[in-house]
Design a protein around this motif. Structure first.
Motif, PDB file in Angstrom:
ATOM      1  N   SER A 158       0.837  -1.205   0.000  1.00  0.00           N
ATOM      2  CA  SER A 158       0.000   0.000   0.000  1.00  0.00           C
ATOM      3  C   SER A 158       0.872   1.256   0.000  1.00  0.00           C
ATOM      4  O   SER A 158       0.559   2.238  -0.665  1.00  0.00           O
ATOM      5  CB  SER A 158      -0.947   0.006   1.200  1.00  0.00           C
ATOM      6  N   TRP A 159       1.980   1.227   0.715  1.00  0.00           N
ATOM      7  CA  TRP A 159       2.891   2.369   0.741  1.00  0.00           C
ATOM      8  C   TRP A 159       3.475   2.605  -0.646  1.00  0.00           C
ATOM      9  O   TRP A 159       3.584   3.737  -1.100  1.00  0.00           O
ATOM     10  CB  TRP A 159       3.983   2.104   1.765  1.00  0.00           C
ATOM     11  N   GLN A 160       3.835   1.521  -1.325  1.00  0.00           N
ATOM     12  CA  GLN A 160       4.381   1.644  -2.677  1.00  0.00           C
ATOM     13  C   GLN A 160       3.326   2.236  -3.613  1.00  0.00           C
ATOM     14  O   GLN A 160       3.645   3.096  -4.433  1.00  0.00           O
ATOM     15  CB  GLN A 160       4.827   0.273  -3.181  1.00  0.00           C
ATOM     16  N   THR A 161       2.081   1.801  -3.476  1.00  0.00           N
ATOM     17  CA  THR A 161       1.004   2.333  -4.310  1.00  0.00           C
ATOM     18  C   THR A 161       0.800   3.818  -4.034  1.00  0.00           C
ATOM     19  O   THR A 161       0.626   4.620  -4.963  1.00  0.00           O
ATOM     20  CB  THR A 161      -0.296   1.552  -4.035  1.00  0.00           C
ATOM     21  N   GLU A 162       0.814   4.199  -2.747  1.00  0.00           N
ATOM     22  CA  GLU A 162       0.632   5.606  -2.396  1.00  0.00           C
ATOM     23  C   GLU A 162       1.788   6.458  -2.902  1.00  0.00           C
ATOM     24  O   GLU A 162       1.579   7.568  -3.399  1.00  0.00           O
ATOM     25  CB  GLU A 162       0.493   5.753  -0.882  1.00  0.00           C
ATOM     26  N   THR A 212       1.510   9.491  -5.514  1.00  0.00           N
ATOM     27  CA  THR A 212       2.024  10.820  -5.188  1.00  0.00           C
ATOM     28  C   THR A 212       3.011  11.292  -6.258  1.00  0.00           C
ATOM     29  O   THR A 212       2.985  12.462  -6.666  1.00  0.00           O
ATOM     30  CB  THR A 212       2.714  10.796  -3.810  1.00  0.00           C
ATOM     31  N   VAL A 213       3.850  10.407  -6.722  1.00  0.00           N
ATOM     32  CA  VAL A 213       4.816  10.769  -7.768  1.00  0.00           C
ATOM     33  C   VAL A 213       4.070  11.129  -9.054  1.00  0.00           C
ATOM     34  O   VAL A 213       4.427  12.109  -9.733  1.00  0.00           O
ATOM     35  CB  VAL A 213       5.814   9.614  -8.001  1.00  0.00           C
TER      36      VAL A 213
END
Length: 119
Positions: A83-87, A91-92
């Motif tokens: 989930s952090w990677q997706t967020e 954001t990028v």
């Protein structure tokens, strides 16, 4: 009185057999002494061994619970990282879109300023 070669060979074979027999007796004697020592140690530690064996099922149950807990924690960490990677990727992408918009606006403003001050 002569000694035949066959008699000498028989004597040598008998002496070799006797030496091997004595050696085997000594080795078996040492092995028996070692086994007696091991039996004494096991007899002295019998209660501790029985107690350890009695606690073994509980230890295995705790180990199974620990591995399940570790697996759940690893799964949670994996989900969190996903989930952090997706967020971060979102954001990028948003930042890239914002920078593209700012670049487009700054080019437009630059063209407008250029058009105004060139006359």
């Amino acid at each position: 009185m002569y000694i035949a070669l066959s008699d000498i060979a028989l004597i040598i074979l008998f002496l070799l057999a006797a030496a091997v027999g004595v050696y085997l007796i000594l080795v078996l004697s040492q092995a028996f002494k070692t086994l007696c020592r091991i039996r004494g140690i096991l007899s002295a530690q019998d209660s501790a061994i029985q107690q350890s064996l009695a606690q073994l099922p509980g230890l295995l149950a705790n180990l199974n619970a620990l591995t399940l807990s570790l697996k759940q924690s690893a799964d949670m960490a994996n989900n969190t990282l996903d989930s952090w990677q997706t967020e971060v990727a979102g954001t990028v992408d948003d930042l890239r879109d914002g920078l593209e918009t700012i670049t487009l606006y700054s080019k437009a403003i630059g063209e407008i300023i250029k058009a105004l001050f060139s006359k």
